[in-house]
Motif scaffolding. Structure first.
Motif, PDB file in Angstrom:
ATOM      1  N   VAL A  12       0.857  -1.185   0.000  1.00  0.00           N
ATOM      2  CA  VAL A  12       0.000   0.000   0.000  1.00  0.00           C
ATOM      3  C   VAL A  12       0.894   1.235   0.000  1.00  0.00           C
ATOM      4  O   VAL A  12       2.048   1.178   0.463  1.00  0.00           O
ATOM      5  CB  VAL A  12      -0.939  -0.026   1.224  1.00  0.00           C
ATOM      6  CG1 VAL A  12      -0.161   0.065   2.521  1.00  0.00           C
ATOM      7  CG2 VAL A  12      -1.994   1.050   1.140  1.00  0.00           C
ATOM      8  N   GLN A  13       0.364   2.327  -0.492  1.00  0.00           N
ATOM      9  CA  GLN A  13       1.123   3.567  -0.484  1.00  0.00           C
ATOM     10  C   GLN A  13       0.955   4.293   0.848  1.00  0.00           C
ATOM     11  O   GLN A  13       0.021   4.028   1.611  1.00  0.00           O
ATOM     12  CB  GLN A  13       0.676   4.456  -1.638  1.00  0.00           C
ATOM     13  CG  GLN A  13       1.061   3.897  -3.001  1.00  0.00           C
ATOM     14  CD  GLN A  13       0.828   4.884  -4.118  1.00  0.00           C
ATOM     15  OE1 GLN A  13      -0.077   5.713  -4.056  1.00  0.00           O
ATOM     16  NE2 GLN A  13       1.643   4.803  -5.152  1.00  0.00           N
ATOM     17  N   VAL A  14       1.865   5.199   1.093  1.00  0.00           N
ATOM     18  CA  VAL A  14       1.821   6.003   2.316  1.00  0.00           C
ATOM     19  C   VAL A  14       0.440   6.656   2.447  1.00  0.00           C
ATOM     20  O   VAL A  14      -0.097   7.202   1.488  1.00  0.00           O
ATOM     21  CB  VAL A  14       2.916   7.084   2.305  1.00  0.00           C
ATOM     22  CG1 VAL A  14       2.710   8.078   3.426  1.00  0.00           C
ATOM     23  CG2 VAL A  14       4.288   6.444   2.420  1.00  0.00           C
ATOM     24  N   GLY A  15      -0.097   6.568   3.658  1.00  0.00           N
ATOM     25  CA  GLY A  15      -1.405   7.139   3.921  1.00  0.00           C
ATOM     26  C   GLY A  15      -2.562   6.192   3.678  1.00  0.00           C
ATOM     27  O   GLY A  15      -3.702   6.498   4.029  1.00  0.00           O
ATOM     28  N   SER A  85      -3.641   5.411   7.856  1.00  0.00           N
ATOM     29  CA  SER A  85      -2.540   6.387   7.779  1.00  0.00           C
ATOM     30  C   SER A  85      -1.191   5.684   7.832  1.00  0.00           C
ATOM     31  O   SER A  85      -0.300   6.067   8.604  1.00  0.00           O
ATOM     32  CB  SER A  85      -2.661   7.401   8.916  1.00  0.00           C
ATOM     33  OG  SER A  85      -3.895   8.080   8.861  1.00  0.00           O
ATOM     34  N   LEU A  86      -1.041   4.672   7.022  1.00  0.00           N
ATOM     35  CA  LEU A  86       0.174   3.857   7.071  1.00  0.00           C
ATOM     36  C   LEU A  86       1.402   4.643   6.640  1.00  0.00           C
ATOM     37  O   LEU A  86       1.338   5.518   5.768  1.00  0.00           O
ATOM     38  CB  LEU A  86      -0.006   2.615   6.206  1.00  0.00           C
ATOM     39  CG  LEU A  86      -0.870   1.524   6.853  1.00  0.00           C
ATOM     40  CD1 LEU A  86      -1.385   0.547   5.818  1.00  0.00           C
ATOM     41  CD2 LEU A  86      -0.092   0.804   7.934  1.00  0.00           C
ATOM     42  N   LYS A  87       2.516   4.304   7.277  1.00  0.00           N
ATOM     43  CA  LYS A  87       3.799   4.962   7.037  1.00  0.00           C
ATOM     44  C   LYS A  87       4.827   3.913   6.592  1.00  0.00           C
ATOM     45  O   LYS A  87       4.663   2.730   6.874  1.00  0.00           O
ATOM     46  CB  LYS A  87       4.293   5.618   8.323  1.00  0.00           C
ATOM     47  CG  LYS A  87       3.318   6.571   8.978  1.00  0.00           C
ATOM     48  CD  LYS A  87       3.868   7.048  10.315  1.00  0.00           C
ATOM     49  CE  LYS A  87       2.915   7.992  11.004  1.00  0.00           C
ATOM     50  NZ  LYS A  87       3.442   8.450  12.325  1.00  0.00           N
ATOM     51  N   PRO A  88       5.897   4.349   5.941  1.00  0.00           N
ATOM     52  CA  PRO A  88       6.944   3.378   5.570  1.00  0.00           C
ATOM     53  C   PRO A  88       7.492   2.600   6.770  1.00  0.00           C
ATOM     54  O   PRO A  88       7.836   1.425   6.631  1.00  0.00           O
ATOM     55  CB  PRO A  88       8.021   4.261   4.943  1.00  0.00           C
ATOM     56  CG  PRO A  88       7.260   5.416   4.382  1.00  0.00           C
ATOM     57  CD  PRO A  88       6.152   5.668   5.354  1.00  0.00           C
ATOM     58  N   GLN A 120       2.769 -10.229   5.391  1.00  0.00           N
ATOM     59  CA  GLN A 120       3.658  -9.111   5.073  1.00  0.00           C
ATOM     60  C   GLN A 120       2.872  -7.847   4.757  1.00  0.00           C
ATOM     61  O   GLN A 120       1.910  -7.876   3.980  1.00  0.00           O
ATOM     62  CB  GLN A 120       4.558  -9.464   3.889  1.00  0.00           C
ATOM     63  CG  GLN A 120       5.491  -8.353   3.460  1.00  0.00           C
ATOM     64  CD  GLN A 120       6.572  -8.045   4.478  1.00  0.00           C
ATOM     65  OE1 GLN A 120       7.099  -8.950   5.134  1.00  0.00           O
ATOM     66  NE2 GLN A 120       6.912  -6.771   4.613  1.00  0.00           N
ATOM     67  N   VAL A 121       3.309  -6.749   5.345  1.00  0.00           N
ATOM     68  CA  VAL A 121       2.763  -5.422   5.041  1.00  0.00           C
ATOM     69  C   VAL A 121       3.906  -4.557   4.533  1.00  0.00           C
ATOM     70  O   VAL A 121       4.935  -4.432   5.205  1.00  0.00           O
ATOM     71  CB  VAL A 121       2.116  -4.782   6.284  1.00  0.00           C
ATOM     72  CG1 VAL A 121       1.742  -3.330   6.000  1.00  0.00           C
ATOM     73  CG2 VAL A 121       0.903  -5.584   6.719  1.00  0.00           C
ATOM     74  N   THR A 122       3.720  -3.983   3.364  1.00  0.00           N
ATOM     75  CA  THR A 122       4.729  -3.112   2.766  1.00  0.00           C
ATOM     76  C   THR A 122       4.100  -1.773   2.431  1.00  0.00           C
ATOM     77  O   THR A 122       3.097  -1.722   1.715  1.00  0.00           O
ATOM     78  CB  THR A 122       5.318  -3.745   1.501  1.00  0.00           C
ATOM     79  OG1 THR A 122       5.876  -5.027   1.813  1.00  0.00           O
ATOM     80  CG2 THR A 122       6.410  -2.858   0.920  1.00  0.00           C
ATOM     81  N   VAL A 123       4.688  -0.712   2.968  1.00  0.00           N
ATOM     82  CA  VAL A 123       4.184   0.636   2.732  1.00  0.00           C
ATOM     83  C   VAL A 123       5.236   1.404   1.941  1.00  0.00           C
ATOM     84  O   VAL A 123       6.376   1.550   2.392  1.00  0.00           O
ATOM     85  CB  VAL A 123       3.880   1.362   4.050  1.00  0.00           C
ATOM     86  CG1 VAL A 123       3.252   2.730   3.760  1.00  0.00           C
ATOM     87  CG2 VAL A 123       2.955   0.521   4.912  1.00  0.00           C
ATOM     88  N   SER A 124       4.860   1.884   0.784  1.00  0.00           N
ATOM     89  CA  SER A 124       5.811   2.568  -0.083  1.00  0.00           C
ATOM     90  C   SER A 124       5.419   4.028  -0.245  1.00  0.00           C
ATOM     91  O   SER A 124       4.245   4.387  -0.211  1.00  0.00           O
ATOM     92  CB  SER A 124       5.872   1.885  -1.445  1.00  0.00           C
ATOM     93  OG  SER A 124       4.592   1.864  -2.040  1.00  0.00           O
ATOM     94  N   SER A 125       6.456   4.853  -0.438  1.00  0.00           N
ATOM     95  CA  SER A 125       6.224   6.289  -0.594  1.00  0.00           C
ATOM     96  C   SER A 125       6.203   6.677  -2.055  1.00  0.00           C
ATOM     97  O   SER A 125       6.495   5.879  -2.932  1.00  0.00           O
ATOM     98  CB  SER A 125       7.313   7.070   0.132  1.00  0.00           C
ATOM     99  OG  SER A 125       8.577   6.690  -0.335  1.00  0.00           O
TER     100      SER A 125
END
Length: 125
Positions: A12-15, A85-88, A120-125
């Motif tokens: 998911v992307q940031v936020g 509101s996910l963050k890297p 796995q959770v991956t947060v990308s900017s």
């Protein structure tokens, strides 16, 4: 014995938001406390959120307060983690865990007796 299977992870992307699920089976009545933990590459496993099943009292790490919500559906024996509101820095493998005895509940890893395989959770900017 309690078996735990996590699902709902992804990229998911940031936020953005994700909802993790943990399906519990086995002797689930003995799971007095359940929680979510995470481990990023090269870092130690850390507690994210926990819930005392009787009464629903919750515990959160400071880093996720106001963004993550732990909840349970007792009828379905399922634990959830709503992450907003996910963050890297939230990128990690997320694990569900259950405590098989009465007593304290919280984010202390030694409290917990049963663990899932992780999602796995991956947060990308």
């Amino acid at each position: 014995q309690v078996q735990l299977v996590e699902s709902g992870g992804g990229s998911v992307q940031v936020g953005g938001s994700l909802r993790l699920s943990c399906a519990a089976s086995g002797t689930t009545y003995s799971s007095y406390c359940m929680g979510w933990f995470r481990q990023a590459p090269g870092k130690e496993r850390e507690g994210v959120a926990a819930i005392y099943r009787s009464g629903g009292f919750t515990y959160y790490a400071d880093s996720v307060k106001g963004r993550f919500t732990i909840s349970q559906d007792s009828a379905k024996n399922t634990l959830y983690l709503q992450m907003n509101s996910l963050k890297p820095d939230d990128t990690a493998m997320y694990y569900c865990a259950a405590k098989g005895s009465r007593g304290n509940c919280g984010l202390n890893i030694p409290f917990f007796d049963y663990w899932g395989q992780g999602t796995q959770v991956t947060v990308s900017s």
